[in-house]
Design a protein around this motif. Structure first.
Motif, mmCIF file in Angstrom:
data_model
loop_
_atom_site.group_PDB
_atom_site.id
_atom_site.type_symbol
_atom_site.label_atom_id
_atom_site.label_comp_id
_atom_site.label_asym_id
_atom_site.label_seq_id
_atom_site.Cartn_x
_atom_site.Cartn_y
_atom_site.Cartn_z
ATOM 1 N N LEU A 1 -2.204 57.415 64.528
ATOM 2 C CA LEU A 1 -0.813 57.807 64.280
ATOM 3 C C LEU A 1 -0.143 58.311 65.557
ATOM 4 C CD1 LEU A 1 -1.126 59.629 60.824
ATOM 5 C CD2 LEU A 1 -0.591 57.231 61.295
ATOM 6 N N GLU A 2 -0.869 59.087 66.328
ATOM 7 C CA GLU A 2 -0.310 59.580 67.589
ATOM 8 C C GLU A 2 -0.049 58.430 68.563
ATOM 9 O OE1 GLU A 2 -3.087 62.501 68.855
ATOM 10 O OE2 GLU A 2 -2.612 63.899 67.215
ATOM 11 N N ALA A 3 -0.964 57.459 68.583
ATOM 12 C CA ALA A 3 -0.781 56.299 69.460
ATOM 13 C C ALA A 3 0.435 55.482 69.021
ATOM 14 C CB ALA A 3 -2.039 55.431 69.454
ATOM 15 N N LEU A 4 0.595 55.306 67.718
ATOM 16 C CA LEU A 4 1.744 54.565 67.205
ATOM 17 C C LEU A 4 3.053 55.262 67.568
ATOM 18 C CD1 LEU A 4 0.439 53.551 63.666
ATOM 19 C CD2 LEU A 4 1.213 51.954 65.427
ATOM 20 N N TYR A 5 3.066 56.576 67.434
ATOM 21 C CA TYR A 5 4.288 57.318 67.726
ATOM 22 C C TYR A 5 4.637 57.259 69.216
ATOM 23 C CZ TYR A 5 7.856 60.932 67.485
ATOM 24 O OH TYR A 5 9.048 61.608 67.555
ATOM 25 N N SER A 6 3.607 57.147 70.062
ATOM 26 C CA SER A 6 3.860 57.047 71.505
ATOM 27 C C SER A 6 4.528 55.722 71.856
ATOM 28 C CB SER A 6 2.549 57.186 72.282
ATOM 29 O OG SER A 6 1.778 55.984 72.205
ATOM 30 N N GLY A 7 4.291 54.708 71.017
ATOM 31 C CA GLY A 7 4.857 53.393 71.271
ATOM 32 C C GLY A 7 4.116 52.612 72.338
ATOM 33 N N ASP A 8 2.987 53.150 72.799
ATOM 34 C CA ASP A 8 2.193 52.499 73.845
ATOM 35 C C ASP A 8 1.220 51.516 73.205
ATOM 36 O OD1 ASP A 8 -0.269 52.189 75.625
ATOM 37 O OD2 ASP A 8 1.104 53.211 76.998
ATOM 38 N N LEU A 9 1.425 50.224 73.477
ATOM 39 C CA LEU A 9 0.612 49.185 72.847
ATOM 40 C C LEU A 9 -0.867 49.359 73.144
ATOM 41 C CD1 LEU A 9 0.599 46.547 71.184
ATOM 42 C CD2 LEU A 9 0.784 45.301 73.354
ATOM 43 N N GLU A 10 -1.223 49.659 74.393
ATOM 44 C CA GLU A 10 -2.633 49.799 74.755
ATOM 45 C C GLU A 10 -3.287 50.969 74.022
ATOM 46 O OE1 GLU A 10 -3.184 49.993 78.947
ATOM 47 O OE2 GLU A 10 -2.459 47.932 79.304
ATOM 48 N N GLN A 11 -2.555 52.061 73.845
ATOM 49 C CA GLN A 11 -3.105 53.202 73.112
ATOM 50 C C GLN A 11 -3.376 52.846 71.652
ATOM 51 O OE1 GLN A 11 -1.519 57.200 73.393
ATOM 52 N NE2 GLN A 11 -0.503 56.717 75.352
ATOM 53 N N VAL A 12 -2.464 52.110 71.069
ATOM 54 C CA VAL A 12 -2.625 51.723 69.669
ATOM 55 C C VAL A 12 -3.819 50.782 69.515
ATOM 56 C CG1 VAL A 12 -1.549 50.649 67.658
ATOM 57 C CG2 VAL A 12 -0.156 52.000 69.237
ATOM 58 N N VAL A 13 -3.928 49.816 70.392
ATOM 59 C CA VAL A 13 -5.062 48.884 70.347
ATOM 60 C C VAL A 13 -6.368 49.646 70.491
ATOM 61 C CG1 VAL A 13 -6.214 46.982 71.544
ATOM 62 C CG2 VAL A 13 -3.745 46.893 71.162
ATOM 63 N N ALA A 14 -6.402 50.637 71.374
ATOM 64 C CA ALA A 14 -7.620 51.414 71.603
ATOM 65 C C ALA A 14 -8.010 52.241 70.375
ATOM 66 C CB ALA A 14 -7.432 52.334 72.810
ATOM 67 N N ALA A 15 -7.024 52.589 69.547
ATOM 68 C CA ALA A 15 -7.302 53.385 68.348
ATOM 69 C C ALA A 15 -7.724 52.527 67.163
ATOM 70 C CB ALA A 15 -6.074 54.203 67.974
ATOM 71 N N LEU A 16 -7.656 51.211 67.342
ATOM 72 C CA LEU A 16 -8.018 50.272 66.280
ATOM 73 C C LEU A 16 -9.348 49.600 66.565
ATOM 74 C CD1 LEU A 16 -4.519 48.596 65.814
ATOM 75 C CD2 LEU A 16 -5.709 49.926 64.062
ATOM 76 N N HIS A 17 -10.085 49.315 65.520
ATOM 77 C CA HIS A 17 -11.308 48.522 65.648
ATOM 78 C C HIS A 17 -10.903 47.092 66.018
ATOM 79 C CE1 HIS A 17 -14.986 46.404 64.408
ATOM 80 N NE2 HIS A 17 -15.598 47.568 64.533
ATOM 81 N N PRO A 18 -11.673 46.417 66.878
ATOM 82 C CA PRO A 18 -11.303 45.049 67.268
ATOM 83 C C PRO A 18 -11.061 44.113 66.090
ATOM 84 C CG PRO A 18 -13.097 45.856 68.644
ATOM 85 C CD PRO A 18 -12.888 46.883 67.561
ATOM 86 N N ASP A 19 -11.798 44.318 64.994
ATOM 87 C CA ASP A 19 -11.658 43.453 63.819
ATOM 88 C C ASP A 19 -10.790 44.075 62.732
ATOM 89 O OD1 ASP A 19 -13.417 41.590 65.016
ATOM 90 O OD2 ASP A 19 -15.153 42.705 64.269
ATOM 91 N N ALA A 20 -9.916 44.982 63.124
ATOM 92 C CA ALA A 20 -9.082 45.682 62.143
ATOM 93 C C ALA A 20 -8.199 44.716 61.353
ATOM 94 C CB ALA A 20 -8.212 46.721 62.849
#
Length: 307
Positions: A184-203
């Motif tokens: 959620l924090e990564a999504l709110y930052s709007g930073d694509l790389e942060q969001v990807v890092a918070a997700l499992h590769p097979d999400a």
């Protein structure tokens, strides 16, 4: 006096029956209806012929749920989009006596991810697996419920067990909450790389609206696709997921794990409106591996959050 004693005895089994019915159907409404119907059948049954009340009621509820599962399978053929189980949504901080269903979802096998896997089973497979592996019902009794041989009941459970093995191992509440907060924090930052890092590769992202509102009709798979989708939706609807105010967005438990309840919003200042929806998550290896958007109002009967 006899009727009062019978009612008290039935109430002592209610939580168990709700647990059986909810795991069998994945539906709050169907589970509560099945338990209520079992009470009506008990009230008119010959008590002298019932040796084990719990076993008798379990069998009755299972047969009712089997009929409802078969009906649900028929409904899915014309259902718009993806089909998810109905969530049970409760406040993060419990007060007073718990709702019977609230107690049910504290069990690991009622986590949303486990129920999603059960949705892939045929009705007989689901009945055989849930009753035997979840509630230790003998195959002889399961065979009688399904009107098949004991060996056929065993085979159904075996096939279902293989499918159920796909369900990710449940993680602790602390690990689950940390992974969701990170996303959620990564999504709110709007930073694509942060969001990807918070997700499992097979999400995966799965939405269920039943055609009642616009949402993804098909499963979205892959961390980067999910990241772009999530960032785009937050910008479109101007939602802050990191600081729920309790007015429009609040942290809740969805089947016992941290999730979000987004209340209905009217359009304003060029921002589109949105119906009530529940967001649930699955965590694997410390990252969010599943996100579920439940927005069909017919499947939001399990919201137990006080207003």
């Amino acid at each position: 006096m006899v009727a009062a004693l019978l009612a008290d005895l039935f109430e002592s089994h209610r939580a168990h029956l709700l647990s059986v019915a909810y795991r069998l159907t994945g539906s709050v409404v169907d589970a509560e209806d099945a338990v209520q119907e079992s009470w009506l059948r008990l009230a008119t049954a010959r008590q002298s012929e019932i040796e084990d009340m719990r076993a008798w009621l379990t069998t009755v509820v299972s047969r009712i749920c089997l009929d409802r599962l078969r009906s649900a399978s028929a409904r899915r053929e014309s259902y718009v989009g993806q089909w998810l189980p109905e969530p049970i949504v409760t406040a993060r901080r419990h007060s007073g006596a718990p709702d019977p269903l609230e107690a049910v979802v504290r069990k690991q096998d009622c986590r949303l991810a486990a129920l999603v896997v059960l949705e892939s089973l045929t009705p007989p497979q689901r009945v055989a697996f849930v009753l035997h592996d979840g509630f230790a019902v003998p195959f002889e009794e399961i065979a009688d419920i399904l009107d098949i041989s004991v060996e056929a009941a065993r085979q159904l459970a075996t096939r279902a067990r293989k499918a159920a093995a796909r369900c990710p191992e449940p993680v602790s509440e602390t690990e689950h909450a940390a992974a969701v907060q990170k996303l959620l924090e990564a999504l709110y930052s709007g930073d694509l790389e942060q969001v990807v890092a918070a997700l499992h590769p097979d999400a995966v992202f799965i939405a269920d609206s039943g055609g009642t509102t616009r949402t993804a009709l098909n499963t979205v798979a892959g961390a980067e696709k999910l990241a772009r989708l999530g960032i785009g939706l937050l910008r479109k609807y101007d939602v802050n997921l990191t600081d729920p105010s309790g007015v429009e967005t609040e942290f809740v438990d969805v089947n016992g794990q941290l999730g979000l309840l987004l209340h209905e919003r009217a359009p304003r200042n060029g921002i589109p409106g949105s119906p009530t929806r529940v967001l649930a998550f699955t965590v694997t290896d410390g990252a969010v591996s599943g996100a579920y958007d439940l927005v069909n109002p017919a499947k939001l009967k399990g919201i137990r959050v006080p207003h």
